[in-house]
Design an enzyme around this catalytic site. Sequence first.
Site, mmCIF file in Angstrom:
data_model
loop_
_atom_site.group_PDB
_atom_site.id
_atom_site.type_symbol
_atom_site.label_atom_id
_atom_site.label_comp_id
_atom_site.label_asym_id
_atom_site.label_seq_id
_atom_site.Cartn_x
_atom_site.Cartn_y
_atom_site.Cartn_z
ATOM 1 N N CYS A 31 2.264 4.784 0.764
ATOM 2 C CA CYS A 31 3.093 4.074 -0.220
ATOM 3 C C CYS A 31 2.696 2.616 -0.424
ATOM 4 C CB CYS A 31 4.561 4.157 0.185
ATOM 5 S SG CYS A 31 5.137 5.845 0.419
ATOM 6 N N ASN A 65 9.790 8.727 -6.386
ATOM 7 C CA ASN A 65 8.840 8.101 -5.474
ATOM 8 C C ASN A 65 7.452 8.672 -5.765
ATOM 9 O OD1 ASN A 65 7.219 7.345 -3.306
ATOM 10 N ND2 ASN A 65 8.801 7.671 -1.762
ATOM 11 N N HIS A 113 7.808 -1.179 -3.620
ATOM 12 C CA HIS A 113 7.533 0.257 -3.652
ATOM 13 C C HIS A 113 8.794 0.980 -4.085
ATOM 14 C CE1 HIS A 113 6.732 4.328 -2.727
ATOM 15 N NE2 HIS A 113 7.430 4.344 -1.614
#
Length: 319
Positions: free
Chosen positions: A113, A275, A245
């Site tokens: 990530c 995500n 993020h």
Amino acid sequence: MTGSRVVALGHYQPAKVLTNDDLAAMVDTSDEWITSRVGIKTRHVGGPDEPVDELAAHAGAKALAAAGLQPSDIDLVLVATSTAIDRSPSMSARVAARLSMGSPAVMDINVVCSGFTHALAVADHTIRAGAATRALVIGADKMGDIADWTDRTTCVLLGDGAGAAVVTADPSAPDTPGGPGIGPVLWGSVPEMGKAVRIEGTPPRFAQEGQSVYRWATTQLPPIARKVCEKAGITPEDLAAVVLHQANLRIIEPVARKIGAVNAVIARDVVDSGNTSAASIPMALSKLVERGEIASGAPVLLFGFGGNLSYAGQVIRCP
């Protein structure tokens, strides 16, 4: 010393949209449950005929067009991804081939990530060292390929997409008012907690210890993000935007608040995209710029965190 700056951005997502109601027909969940716990409403999911490098190439082509550059102008391609199944050719090599580039250096970076902010730092350092002059930096992931679609605690989080940035040498950067185009990176990890986010097995599947990640992100990351601003020579109040993020709205909002960026636009692309791992920061930033929500030259905090548990952040000047 020659500095570097981001001169253009681009993003791409597959056409198929998966809503919370769609997921409720697949697993025991509901729109209310998902929205209240992670803030996500929709996510884009690519099909088997849309590999990671295709998503990455689309985003890269848009960034190049926005920069007014040809693929042959690029001498370094970095692709941050954790969903490349094949070892070789790498995603970066495949992107270079798709875009008919000349002979760039190609390299994949897997820090999950926080991959894009790591890759952006590598591009900045490479250009400062004189080993490249123009880099295409891409974050691209197909999280749908590694999702366990029977696990309601994780499948509701994930989406597919890609975001790209063109980074060029900037000899004036050290003397630019307000600091360089790409500020110093602050990066690190917590190795003993590395298993909190996993992509393991055959076939690989995504899993995480949600509560551990939430506690770590909301308590440990805000002071680190403030140090990123300090290294860039600005205060959090100076920030025009914060692009974290895009993991979970319940992480993004408290972390942004604790950083103290009271005047900043906060990226919330997670609501529409889920995500997307390494793609989330460049994709969210590209959308903010496309909508005209950040002025050119304004300071923006980019801060990635997640798998390994790793983190990396820098302040950039908006293209």
